[in-house]
Design a protein around this motif. Structure first.
Motif, PDB file in Angstrom:
ATOM      1  N   GLU A  12       4.987   4.864  -7.166  1.00 20.08           N
ATOM      2  CA  GLU A  12       4.833   5.261  -5.637  1.00 20.08           C
ATOM      3  C   GLU A  12       3.426   5.120  -5.232  1.00 20.08           C
ATOM      4  N   SER A  22      -7.341   3.778  -5.710  1.00 21.06           N
ATOM      5  CA  SER A  22      -6.010   3.445  -4.923  1.00 21.06           C
ATOM      6  C   SER A  22      -5.189   2.726  -5.979  1.00 21.06           C
ATOM      7  N   LYS A  55      -3.301   6.569  -2.880  1.00 22.93           N
ATOM      8  CA  LYS A  55      -4.139   6.280  -1.552  1.00 22.93           C
ATOM      9  C   LYS A  55      -5.343   6.231  -2.021  1.00 22.93           C
ATOM     10  N   ALA A  80       1.713   0.735  -4.376  1.00 24.74           N
ATOM     11  CA  ALA A  80       3.044   1.113  -4.686  1.00 24.74           C
ATOM     12  C   ALA A  80       4.217  -0.293  -5.300  1.00 24.74           C
ATOM     13  N   THR A 109       0.817  -1.030  -0.002  1.00 31.60           N
ATOM     14  CA  THR A 109       0.044  -0.110   0.063  1.00 31.60           C
ATOM     15  C   THR A 109       0.764   1.222   0.034  1.00 31.60           C
ATOM     16  N   THR A 110       2.098   0.975   0.582  1.00 25.07           N
ATOM     17  CA  THR A 110       3.001   2.139   0.268  1.00 25.07           C
ATOM     18  C   THR A 110       4.366   1.707   0.020  1.00 25.07           C
ATOM     19  N   GLU A 114       6.178  -0.314   2.703  1.00 21.20           N
ATOM     20  CA  GLU A 114       5.587  -1.796   2.798  1.00 21.20           C
ATOM     21  C   GLU A 114       6.021  -2.417   1.847  1.00 21.20           C
TER      22      GLU A 114
END
Length: 204
Positions: A36, A46, A39, A49, A9-10, A13
């Motif tokens: 990247e 969304s 969100k 990444a 999700t990031t 992560e």
């Protein structure tokens, strides 16, 4: 080079996921962020990444492991002390059967050095120069070669003929050239192709 592409999700992560799969730590890898991510809003729009994580090769560690394994296979286990300066890797070998790794006139040590350099540079983006020594052998060999150079220079002068030395690796030929570079009565050059390249001393 071992690498993996991971998502999360990031970015952090995604990187953590890659590290767990590669079973390594962040200081041992190179991270390239492909996307990247995004969100989104209330779960809509969304994007994950995406990162590509590659394990960086450690040339010093590679050299040490290679030498230790080869020496073990030869029945002459060693301890290795390493000093690194820029792209020069100087390695001192110590062990109970060190003479086996030096060989006649350092031939085994020279061969081991050559193979280690190949192993280190096989997948490296930069070229590393490897120099192996074993319990001060290189210093003793340097003194021997300098004395040999002076003795054969006198032979060339007295006979009036060129004198050919045995084939040597480039750094040993350099010792001969350096020992006689200021000699007023002889000149030196190298002849032949590796591994048979050798120094020739001629009366000037």
């Amino acid at each position: 080079m071992k690498q993996i592409t991971a998502t999360g999700t990031t970015v952090d992560e995604a990187v953590q996921s890659a590290l767990e799969q590669l079973q390594t730590s962040k200081d041992q890898v190179q991270v390239d962020v492909i996307d990247e991510g995004k969100k989104g809003f209330l779960g809509f729009g969304s994007k994950p990444a995406i990162v590509k994580v590659s394990i960086q090769k450690n040339p010093v560690q590679d050299a040490e492991l290679f030498i230790i394994e080869v020496a073990k296979q030869m029945g002459a286990p060693v301890q290795v002390k390493t000093e690194v300066k820029d792209r020069d890797i100087a390695m001192q070998l110590e062990g109970d059967k060190i003479a086996m790794l030096i060989g006649k006139r350092g031939q085994t040590l020279n061969s081991l050095q050559y193979l280690t350099q190949l192993a280190v540079n096989r997948e490296s983006d930069q070229f590393y120069n490897v120099m192996l020594d074993a319990e001060g052998y290189r210093a003793r060999r340097k003194e021997t070669l300098e004395n040999l150079a002076k003795r054969l220079a006198e032979k060339a002068i007295s006979s009036g003929k060129e004198v050919k030395l045995e084939p040597m690796p480039s750094y040993e030929r350099k010792i001969i050239h350096s020992a006689l570079q200021n000699h007023k009565k002889v000149v030196t050059d190298s002849d032949g192709n590796d591994p048979r390249r050798h120094v020739v001393i001629r009366p000037s």
